[in-house]
Design a protein around this motif. Structure first.
Motif, PDB file in Angstrom:
ATOM      1  N   UNK A  66       2.147   1.582  -9.295  1.00 41.28           N
ATOM      2  CA  UNK A  66       0.804   1.081  -9.012  1.00 41.28           C
ATOM      3  C   UNK A  66       0.716  -0.420  -9.260  1.00 41.28           C
ATOM      4  N   UNK A  67       1.333  -0.882 -10.351  1.00 33.95           N
ATOM      5  CA  UNK A  67       1.311  -2.301 -10.668  1.00 33.95           C
ATOM      6  C   UNK A  67       2.084  -3.121  -9.638  1.00 33.95           C
ATOM      7  N   UNK A  68       3.282  -2.628  -9.251  1.00 35.35           N
ATOM      8  CA  UNK A  68       4.081  -3.335  -8.237  1.00 35.35           C
ATOM      9  C   UNK A  68       3.348  -3.340  -6.904  1.00 35.35           C
ATOM     10  N   UNK A  69       2.792  -2.197  -6.504  1.00 33.30           N
ATOM     11  CA  UNK A  69       2.056  -2.113  -5.244  1.00 33.30           C
ATOM     12  C   UNK A  69       0.851  -3.025  -5.210  1.00 33.30           C
ATOM     13  N   UNK A  70       0.112  -3.085  -6.332  1.00 31.09           N
ATOM     14  CA  UNK A  70      -1.049  -3.976  -6.398  1.00 31.09           C
ATOM     15  C   UNK A  70      -0.637  -5.432  -6.247  1.00 31.09           C
ATOM     16  N   UNK A  89       0.823  -1.205   0.000  1.00 30.12           N
ATOM     17  CA  UNK A  89       0.000   0.000   0.000  1.00 30.12           C
ATOM     18  C   UNK A  89       0.863   1.264   0.000  1.00 30.12           C
ATOM     19  N   UNK A  90       1.999   1.220   0.701  1.00 35.47           N
ATOM     20  CA  UNK A  90       2.913   2.366   0.711  1.00 35.47           C
ATOM     21  C   UNK A  90       3.562   2.547  -0.667  1.00 35.47           C
ATOM     22  N   UNK A  91       3.976   1.421  -1.287  1.00 34.77           N
ATOM     23  CA  UNK A  91       4.542   1.495  -2.636  1.00 34.77           C
ATOM     24  C   UNK A  91       3.510   2.049  -3.610  1.00 34.77           C
ATOM     25  N   UNK A  92       2.286   1.557  -3.511  1.00 33.34           N
ATOM     26  CA  UNK A  92       1.198   1.994  -4.384  1.00 33.34           C
ATOM     27  C   UNK A  92       0.969   3.502  -4.259  1.00 33.34           C
TER      28      UNK A  92
END
Length: 369
Positions: A311-315, A146-149
């Motif tokens: 967004x893709x990595x965070x998801x 969630x933090x990465x996203x």
């Protein structure tokens, strides 16, 4: 697989499609001028009118214990967390970001709820067992995702399916793409949505406490809608005093209000509770990532949304963490049922509270919704 055994799967796909529709409709309605406070008021009035007759007919007086002052205060606080605070902050965040972001971030709710349950002593973590480590590791991965996203965008991963949006929900002045990027603030929007999910997780925890003293589910839901409409009406009188915003016309705003009040608050809630009673809460939670796929594909085609690498990595991290937590919870449920099948139902009450996500058991929203 016969029709009876496939019914829960079909029902959960329909649930996620319904939530996807609500996220997309809300984004369009907010951009077209729908006031979120007014929307929350109308939505809960519709839900209350729909649910009250069923609560009165189906639940007898024996199922509805008397309403003491203590119970009323608990229901009032429950309504504040799960509807008034959660929905208004969520829709404020949705105005700054996209339906895809909102749908993806809803997957952090099982982990947030698990953390709260551990802190309050409602959830036990056995560090010597694989399922205990799975839940802790999954929670850490989910929160990290969630933090990465939220904070890492890292450029675009690929272009949209469409060069121009098929549905333009932004201002017609100037370039729609320029206006969209000026309007959107993904960090602010994602932070608001995460804050709303914290309130929703607290609602899931408090729901267990209130349900023990007031076990009439339909009546409880009706009271939650009643208090939510009063609370949001008070906020609207303070922050939305313009009479014109209360006027309803035959447009997408009215469609959104009716859709969320009828489909999400009535039909989706019934389908979710039915699936939980037949397959358990773990089965229901397993379908939550489907919402990201549904909304993401629609937004990429209809809104020409471009997805960020972050967004893709965070998801991916959020979904991975979610399934680690759900696997650990599933093992807990299996272990609880092995020594005594009769104890499984009692233990499952804690399970239901801990893993349900943003729109899974919300009796009056559903959003992730």
């Amino acid at each position: 697989m016969n029709m009876q055994s496939s019914a829960p799967y079909a029902a959960m796909v329909l649930v996620q499609l319904s939530y996807g529709g609500s996220n997309i409709l809300m984004k369009i309605a907010l951009e077209k001028g729908l006031n979120q406070l007014v929307f929350v008021v109308y939505r809960h009035i519709i839900a209350m009118i729909l649910l009250a007759p069923f609560a009165f007919v189906i639940e007898s007086r024996k199922q509805r214990p008397p309403l003491s002052l203590s119970v009323m205060i608990k229901i009032f606080v429950l309504s504040s967390l799960g509807t008034t605070i959660h929905l208004n902050v969520y829709y404020a965040g949705l105005a700054y970001t996209s339906p895809t972001v909102a749908s993806a971030l809803s997957n952090v709710i099982p982990s947030l709820t698990f953390i709260m349950a551990v802190l309050l002593g409602m959830e036990k973590v056995k560090t010597e067992s694989p399922r205990g480590w799975s839940k802790m590791l999954g929670t850490a991965i989910c929160v990290s995702g969630s933090l990465v996203f939220t904070f890492w965008k890292g450029g675009y991963l690929f272009k949209s399916f469409e060069n121009r949006p098929l549905i333009n929900i932004y201002s017609t002045k100037g370039s729609s793409g320029e206006y969209r990027h000026a309007k959107e603030n993904w960090i602010k929007g994602a932070a608001l949505i995460l804050t709303s999910h914290v309130a929703w997780s607290a609602w899931l925890i408090l729901q267990a406490v209130v349900y023990k003293v007031y076990p009439a589910r339909l009546s409880l839901t009706t009271l939650i809608c009643f208090f939510a409409s009063i609370q949001s009406s008070f906020l609207a009188l303070c922050f939305a005093r313009t009479p014109a915003i209360w006027k309803l016309d035959w447009n997408v705003q009215l469609l959104t209000i009716i859709y969320c009040g009828v489909v999400i608050s009535a039909l989706v809630y019934y389908l979710q509770t039915w699936c939980i009673s037949h397959k358990g809460p773990v089965f229901v939670a397993m379908f939550s990532p489907l919402l990201v796929v549904i909304v993401g594909l629609f937004s990429a085609i209809a809104f020409a949304e471009r997805l960020h690498l972050g967004s893709m990595v965070g998801t991916g991290l959020i979904v991975l963490g979610l399934y680690c937590v759900l696997w650990g919870k599933g093992q807990d449920n299996s272990a609880a049922q092995k020594p005594d099948e009769g104890k499984g139902l009692a233990d499952d009450k804690t399970l239901e509270i801990s893993i349900n996500d943003h729109p899974l058991t919300n009796p009056d929203t559903g959003e992730r919704k």
